[in-house]
Scaffold this active site. Structure first.
Site, PDB file in Angstrom:
ATOM      1  N   LEU A  23      47.128 107.798  67.641  1.00 37.47           N
ATOM      2  CA  LEU A  23      48.094 108.402  68.520  1.00 37.47           C
ATOM      3  C   LEU A  23      48.239 109.943  67.953  1.00 37.47           C
ATOM      4  O   LEU A  23      48.330 109.953  66.846  1.00 37.47           O
ATOM      5  CB  LEU A  23      49.605 107.738  68.653  1.00 37.47           C
ATOM      6  CG  LEU A  23      50.573 108.462  69.552  1.00 37.47           C
ATOM      7  CD1 LEU A  23      50.097 108.621  70.840  1.00 37.47           C
ATOM      8  CD2 LEU A  23      52.025 107.946  69.365  1.00 37.47           C
TER       9      LEU A  23
ATOM     10  N   GLN B 269      45.535 117.696  73.069  1.00 34.12           N
ATOM     11  CA  GLN B 269      44.765 118.717  73.840  1.00 34.12           C
ATOM     12  C   GLN B 269      44.588 120.060  72.727  1.00 34.12           C
ATOM     13  O   GLN B 269      44.195 120.980  73.394  1.00 34.12           O
ATOM     14  CB  GLN B 269      45.346 119.144  75.318  1.00 34.12           C
ATOM     15  CG  GLN B 269      45.680 118.217  76.067  1.00 34.12           C
ATOM     16  CD  GLN B 269      44.131 117.409  76.481  1.00 34.12           C
ATOM     17  OE1 GLN B 269      42.999 117.706  76.546  1.00 34.12           O
ATOM     18  NE2 GLN B 269      44.387 115.840  76.330  1.00 34.12           N
TER      19      GLN B 269
ATOM     20  N   GLU C 127      39.703  98.653  69.010  1.00 32.37           N
ATOM     21  CA  GLU C 127      40.456  97.797  69.790  1.00 32.37           C
ATOM     22  C   GLU C 127      40.989  98.260  71.155  1.00 32.37           C
ATOM     23  O   GLU C 127      41.613  99.341  71.324  1.00 32.37           O
ATOM     24  CB  GLU C 127      41.780  97.212  69.013  1.00 32.37           C
ATOM     25  CG  GLU C 127      42.254  95.871  69.665  1.00 32.37           C
ATOM     26  CD  GLU C 127      43.580  95.496  68.968  1.00 32.37           C
ATOM     27  OE1 GLU C 127      44.476  94.713  69.588  1.00 32.37           O
ATOM     28  OE2 GLU C 127      43.631  95.732  67.867  1.00 32.37           O
TER      29      GLU C 127
ATOM     30  N   ASN D 132      41.201 103.129  75.353  1.00 31.36           N
ATOM     31  CA  ASN D 132      41.646 103.860  76.875  1.00 31.36           C
ATOM     32  C   ASN D 132      40.541 104.785  77.055  1.00 31.36           C
ATOM     33  O   ASN D 132      39.600 105.222  76.314  1.00 31.36           O
ATOM     34  CB  ASN D 132      42.925 104.355  77.008  1.00 31.36           C
ATOM     35  CG  ASN D 132      43.500 105.439  76.100  1.00 31.36           C
ATOM     36  OD1 ASN D 132      42.382 106.002  75.276  1.00 31.36           O
ATOM     37  ND2 ASN D 132      44.605 105.791  75.720  1.00 31.36           N
TER      38      ASN D 132
END
Length: 378
Positions: A225, A232, A259, A262
């Site tokens: 994260l 960006q 894992e 996305n």
């Protein structure tokens, strides 16, 4: 029905996250003088409030979660215009997902945030640092720190940090902090202004080592994260590169896996792996079909999965492909279809031959289209 709607709030819109850089000597609470505040909403709240992400019983509901931008000391508050007697109990619902030491006194929070502005320093072992060309980062250096749960001060920090995984990583859960095998890479921004150095939390990645027969480990990236204000700007790639460099230097690590990535992470991973393999000359004199032993050898050398290496080879083939050359395009198409068939063999086996061929071709066209999208990003 309309009268009921005004009592229902979307939880992802009602929750307001604030990162607070509290500067000593700030002014009154009313105008937040002396505070640099960045506000944003969570992407996901269904793990807390349910699949519909709804809160019942309040008009004009606002839930504020404030965090000191470095230490992540936190404060909970909420406001509303009206409340029904049967309204949802918000704090009780959120409690298990919030930091254990969260407070509900804003004045106390401001005092702590001002103290932490000066005193907070990252925990763990510093790995490396870099500068960014992003706007506003002229006085900033970004630093990586490596931690485990027995690292001094880290367990407390992790309990504050873990709610961001719930808010911004789909399907994330709170990891077991008693398992000493977890490794965590933290990213902080060090800002130097007016002779003062301060730190802001930028992001993190946690990883878990799995046994790889006979005597090595497979390192799996679990949660990755970058905080919304820093997205960006290239920090995700920097974090990924930092991890990859570390994994390649450790003899006990045989392979790096991810894992449930996305699409955003997969894109970033593909771009970085492609650039790295390109720089090593892996795609030199490349033609389809690429032999299985070449894929395996590259996977072993660069500690990537065979599937990831195969995808990178396919991207490199398509990049140099002349579709007017029918033989060349056919060789590429068969290369991709062979991998897709093996990967989806169980599902395809349930179809008759004609449907299986059609479905495989549809999947190939979808993959080819996505590859063109990725190549445009490189």
């Amino acid at each position: 029905m309309n009268s009921l709607k005004q009592w229902v709030a979307n939880s992802s819109e009602a929750v307001n996250i604030r990162l607070v850089k509290a500067v000593p000597g700030g002014g009154s609470d009313d105008d937040d003088e002396g505070e640099d505040i960045i506000e944003f909403n969570p992407v996901f709240t269904y793990p807390i409030f349910g699949e519909q992400e709804q809160i019942f019983g309040y008009k004009d509901l606002m839930i504020n979660l404030e965090f000191a931008s470095g230490s992540l000391t936190s404060c909970f508050s909420m406001g509303y215009k009206e409340k029904k007697p049967t309204a949802d109990k918000i704090y009780a619902t959120m409690k298990d997902f919030l930091p254990e030491d969260i407070i509900d006194n804003h004045d106390l929070f401001t005092q702590i945030a001002q103290r932490d502005y000066i005193s907070f320093k990252p925990m763990g072992t510093k790995v490396s640092e870099y500068r960014s060309n992003a706007e506003g980062a002229e006085n900033s250096v970004f630093e990586f720190y490596q931690c485990k749960f027995d690292t001094p001060r880290f367990l407390e920090f992790h309990k504050r940090m873990q709610c961001f995984a719930i808010f911004f990583i789909e399907g994330a859960s709170i990891i077991e902090d008693t398992d000493e095998k977890w490794e965590i890479r933290l990213l902080f921004e060090r800002v130097s202004e007016n002779g003062q150095e301060t730190y802001n939390f930028v992001g993190y990645c946690n990883m878990y080592p799995y046994f790889y027969y006979p005597d090595q480990i497979r390192m799996r990236i679990s949660q990755f994260l970058i905080m919304p204000p820093y997205q960006q700007q290239g920090h995700g790639s920097r974090l990924y590169q930092s991890l990859y460099t570390d994994f390649c230097s450790r003899k006990e690590i045989r392979e790096m896996t991810v894992e449930d990535p996305n699409e955003e992470f997969s894109d970033m991973r593909d771009k970085n792996d492609m650039k790295h393999l390109d720089s090593k000359g892996v795609f030199k004199d490349l033609q389809a079909p690429v032999k299985k032993d070449r894929i395996e050898q590259v996977a072993e050398t660069y500690k990537l999965t065979k599937r990831q290496v195969a995808r990178c080879f396919e991207l490199a083939l398509l990049r140099n492909l002349d579709k007017r050359n029918k033989a060349q395009y056919k060789a590429f198409r068969l290369q991709v279809k062979e991998r897709l068939y093996k990967h989806n063999a169980e599902a395809l086996a349930t179809l008759d031959k004609e449907d299986r061929i059609e479905k495989l071709h549809e999947t190939f066209l979808s993959v080819e289209e996505d590859y063109h999208r990725l190549l445009a990003l490189l």
